[in-house]
Design an enzyme around this catalytic site. Structure first.
Site, mmCIF file in Angstrom:
data_model
loop_
_atom_site.group_PDB
_atom_site.id
_atom_site.type_symbol
_atom_site.label_atom_id
_atom_site.label_comp_id
_atom_site.label_asym_id
_atom_site.label_seq_id
_atom_site.Cartn_x
_atom_site.Cartn_y
_atom_site.Cartn_z
ATOM 1 N N HIS A 126 0.858 -1.180 0.000
ATOM 2 C CA HIS A 126 0.000 0.000 0.000
ATOM 3 C C HIS A 126 0.896 1.232 0.000
ATOM 4 O O HIS A 126 1.773 1.377 0.857
ATOM 5 C CB HIS A 126 -0.926 0.037 1.210
ATOM 6 C CG HIS A 126 -1.888 1.192 1.161
ATOM 7 N ND1 HIS A 126 -3.137 1.089 0.585
ATOM 8 C CD2 HIS A 126 -1.772 2.484 1.583
ATOM 9 C CE1 HIS A 126 -3.755 2.269 0.663
ATOM 10 N NE2 HIS A 126 -2.937 3.122 1.254
ATOM 11 N N CYS A 127 0.695 2.108 -0.966
ATOM 12 C CA CYS A 127 1.550 3.284 -1.133
ATOM 13 C C CYS A 127 0.779 4.544 -0.755
ATOM 14 O O CYS A 127 -0.224 4.880 -1.403
ATOM 15 C CB CYS A 127 2.041 3.371 -2.573
ATOM 16 S SG CYS A 127 3.076 4.822 -2.903
ATOM 17 N N ILE A 128 1.255 5.254 0.272
ATOM 18 C CA ILE A 128 0.558 6.475 0.685
ATOM 19 C C ILE A 128 0.686 7.565 -0.368
ATOM 20 O O ILE A 128 -0.162 8.465 -0.433
ATOM 21 C CB ILE A 128 1.087 6.998 2.035
ATOM 22 C CG1 ILE A 128 2.565 7.399 1.918
ATOM 23 C CG2 ILE A 128 0.894 5.973 3.132
ATOM 24 C CD1 ILE A 128 3.070 8.175 3.116
#
EC number: 2.3.1.225
Length: 286
Positions: A126-128
């Site tokens: 998951h990439c902010i």
């Protein structure tokens, strides 16, 4: 396929502002000072950098808004399917992987994201910075974005250094404080971005060549340790060779590797494995 409920994201806004600042600084300050935007070299460099910036924004937007891959509602693993020689199981108990939160079985390489609150096909992480998971359907555009971003950052750094070799003109001396601010902010952004994105690019090139996700890499470290402890050799089941791994992610046509195409990726619930080419006992009998 677009995601539902995509709202305001501060990290995404920051990324877009940084891209905009670097673009305007590179074209209207660095290129203009070094070559002049009215000269042929200046126009050519401005056109190339503009194309790079557009590809960055385009691929980044797709990575942000494209759904990374949802598990089909009717998905059910078939343990008797001869075309699926690999079935992932839980570490404890050996049962087929089942998500208690989503109430469905997990396809191979799928994982539950605590941020997105659902399972994602071939989840990498998951990439902010894209406010989204990097998964089956948007992994390629995420990778291509990083390629263009690294290229643009290094290109901009070259333009920055090159423009400093030009003797300042009278009007530039009057704008000295303004120009110094642009150069300081640009250097402050470009140097760490070039290093960080370069490392990220190298990491994902390694993963692609091994046909691993970030999650599978960390799981593989543990599996390798357990295999060595038991006197066995661990091999990643989805590693089918460096070139084949590349084509699975980037596509069979090398000319489209840096384009945001995704028709080649398949359903995301079944993947080629190293066991696909191994003949069964019945096939080896005369």
């Amino acid at each position: 396929m677009k995601r539902k409920g995509v709202g305001f994201s501060l990290p995404v806004t920051v990324v877009m502002l940084v891209i905009g600042f670097i673009y305007f600084a590179s074209v209207f300050t660095f290129i203009d000072r070094w070559f002049s935007l009215t000269s042929s070299p200046g126009i050519a460099n401005a056109a190339v950098f503009t194309a790079l910036a557009l590809m960055c924004v385009y691929n980044y937007s797709i990575a942000v808004f494209r759904d990374p891959g949802r598990v089909p509602l009717n998905y059910m693993p078939d343990v008797e399917d001869p075309e699926s020689p690999v079935h992932e199981i839980k570490r404890k108990g050996g049962d087929l992987r089942y998500c208690q939160k989503c109430s469905h079985f997990k396809p191979p390489r799928a994982h539950h994201c605590r941020v997105c609150k659902r399972c994602v096909l071939r989840m990498d992480h998951h990439c902010i910075w894209i406010n989204n998971c990097v998964g089956h359907t948007n992994y390629k555009v995420f990778f291509v974005f990083v390629v263009y971003a690294v290229t643009a950052c290094v290109y901009s750094l070259v333009l920055l250094v090159g423009s400093l070799t030009v003797e300042p003109q009278d009007e530039e001396e009057e704008m000295g404080s303004y120009l110094r601010t642009i150069y300081v902010i640009s250097a402050f952004l470009l140097i760490p971005l070039s290093i960080a994105l370069g490392v990220l690019l190298g990491w994902h090139i390694y993963l692609i060549l091994q046909n691993k996700t970030t999650i599978e890499y960390h799981e593989g470290v543990r599996a390798m340790w357990l295999a060595e402890k038991g006197g066995q050799v661990y091999k990643h089941p989805y590693d089918i060779g460096a070139y084949e791994n590349l084509t699975l992610i980037l596509g069979p046509n090398i000319l489209s590797w840096l384009c945001p195409t995704s028709r080649h990726i398949g359903s995301g619930v079944r993947f080629r494995t190293a066991f696909d080419s191994i003949p069964t006992s019945s096939e080896t009998k005369p």
